[in-house]
Write an enzyme that holds these catalytic residues in place. Structure first.
Site, PDB file in Angstrom:
ATOM      1  N   ASP A  24     -46.902 -25.634 -92.598  1.00 44.02           N
ATOM      2  CA  ASP A  24     -46.216 -24.459 -93.145  1.00 44.02           C
ATOM      3  C   ASP A  24     -44.709 -24.651 -93.175  1.00 44.02           C
ATOM      4  OD1 ASP A  24     -46.000 -21.976 -94.256  1.00 44.02           O
ATOM      5  OD2 ASP A  24     -46.302 -20.862 -92.405  1.00 44.02           O
ATOM      6  N   HIS A 218     -43.408 -14.581 -90.037  1.00 42.87           N
ATOM      7  CA  HIS A 218     -42.231 -15.107 -90.725  1.00 42.87           C
ATOM      8  C   HIS A 218     -41.045 -14.204 -90.386  1.00 42.87           C
ATOM      9  CE1 HIS A 218     -43.991 -18.161 -93.631  1.00 42.87           C
ATOM     10  NE2 HIS A 218     -45.023 -17.708 -92.939  1.00 42.87           N
ATOM     11  N   CYS A 249     -44.230 -19.854 -98.164  1.00 41.20           N
ATOM     12  CA  CYS A 249     -45.466 -20.020 -98.930  1.00 41.20           C
ATOM     13  C   CYS A 249     -45.134 -20.194-100.403  1.00 41.20           C
ATOM     14  CB  CYS A 249     -46.370 -18.802 -98.738  1.00 41.20           C
ATOM     15  SG  CYS A 249     -47.871 -18.861 -99.743  1.00 41.20           S
TER      16      CYS A 249
END
Length: 320
Positions: A24, A218, A249
């Protein structure tokens, strides 16, 4: 006048950390990171004490070019029986790819709490994404591995806005039927707040019984650490984080970086919650990663340093 803290849940003695930087942290970066540097990042995280780490996602390389070398990364992973290597997968094809490497210990499935984001992220409706995640968990079990599932956009959707807490709880209950190793709630675009985190964690824990709950935040709007604290004090057992706070993302507009591993570890360890990670080594790894990415990373502790400084006396710490 002091606030009454008698009804506050006791702090856990320890929290498990999952390092998501190699997946990520990097997946939304335009500058491609070499396989060798990804492996160095993984090694540095392991040296700092990380024992669960997302090493790659097995997705269409045309859509996520940064993950095109997932098979090569897996082939060169250090052989560590004390480490769980996680591969993120969206569908059966990705799951089969991950298992075929022979190096992935746990499949991480993803379902999404809104239809529009589910379609953007993996080309299926929210309900279809739940069924796909359940199938991936079963596939992992049949292969002698473990499988877990993350509910993306649990706290809000970049396309549909607010997401019903009832919807997220119902999805978690449905996933629990598949017997995953754990279930995670992800604040994909960083819109969560501590009060909502507390409510949702409490409700989901009640819905999934003994299955562990992991959280993925986040820091898009600066509430990431507060949300981690709310989750930890509400009974979550595992926290995702990314070295340096890197991340985002590709399919969620405005999804800025993850909570920083070193920031989370500093906060928890200062509060007496063990993470098993070495903060100095995390800082060193984060600073190294900044040189690889050729830009300052969002994490704060790697810039400010630890406290108290090495060698400070108790007197100095107390300001006497």
């Amino acid at each position: 006048m002091c606030a009454d803290m008698s009804d506050q849940a006791p702090l856990p003695a320890s929290i498990e950390m999952v390092e998501v930087g190699p997946r990520d942290g990097l997946q939304n970066e335009k500058a491609l990171v070499s396989t060798a540097d990804k492996l160095s990042l993984i090694t540095k995280a392991l040296d700092a004490g990380v024992r669960r780490i997302e090493v790659a996602s097995f997705v269409n390389p045309k859509k996520v070019p940064q993950m095109a070398d997932a098979d090569d990364v897996c082939a060169a992973l250090p052989h560590r029986p004390d480490v769980t290597y996680i591969g993120l997968v969206m569908n059966q094809r990705g799951a089969e790819r991950a298992l075929a490497t022979g190096r992935i210990d746990q499949l991480g499935a993803v379902c999404v709490a809104s239809d529009r984001f589910a379609m953007a992220n993996q080309g299926q409706t929210s309900d279809e994404s739940v069924e796909a995640a359940k199938a991936i968990i079963a596939l992992a079990r049949d292969a002698g591995k473990s499988g877990q599932a993350t509910i993306g956009a649990s706290f809000g959707c970049p396309f549909e806005g607010e997401v019903s807490e009832d919807r997220v709880v119902a999805m978690a209950a449905a996933l629990a039927e598949a017997g995953p190793a754990e279930i995670a709630l992800a604040d994909t675009i960083g819109v969560g707040d501590p009060a909502r985190v507390t409510r949702l964690v409490t409700r989901v824990r009640a819905a999934i019984g003994p299955i562990p709950l992991r959280l993925h935040f986040h820091n898009t709007r600066g509430t990431g650490l507060a949300n981690v604290w709310a989750g930890v004090t509400s009974g979550a057992t595992t926290i995702d984080a990314s070295l340096g706070g890197l991340g985002g993302c590709p399919f969620a507009p405005g999804a800025a970086g993850n909570v920083s591993t070193e920031d989370v570890v500093y906060m928890l360890e200062r509060a007496g919650v063990r993470t098993g990670l070495d903060l100095d080594q995390l800082i060193s790894a984060s600073q190294w990663l900044g040189t690889i990415m050729q830009k300052p990373l969002p994490g704060m502790v790697s810039r400010a340093g630890t406290f108290p400084k090495a060698g400070e006396s108790e007197t100095a710490k107390l300001g006497a």
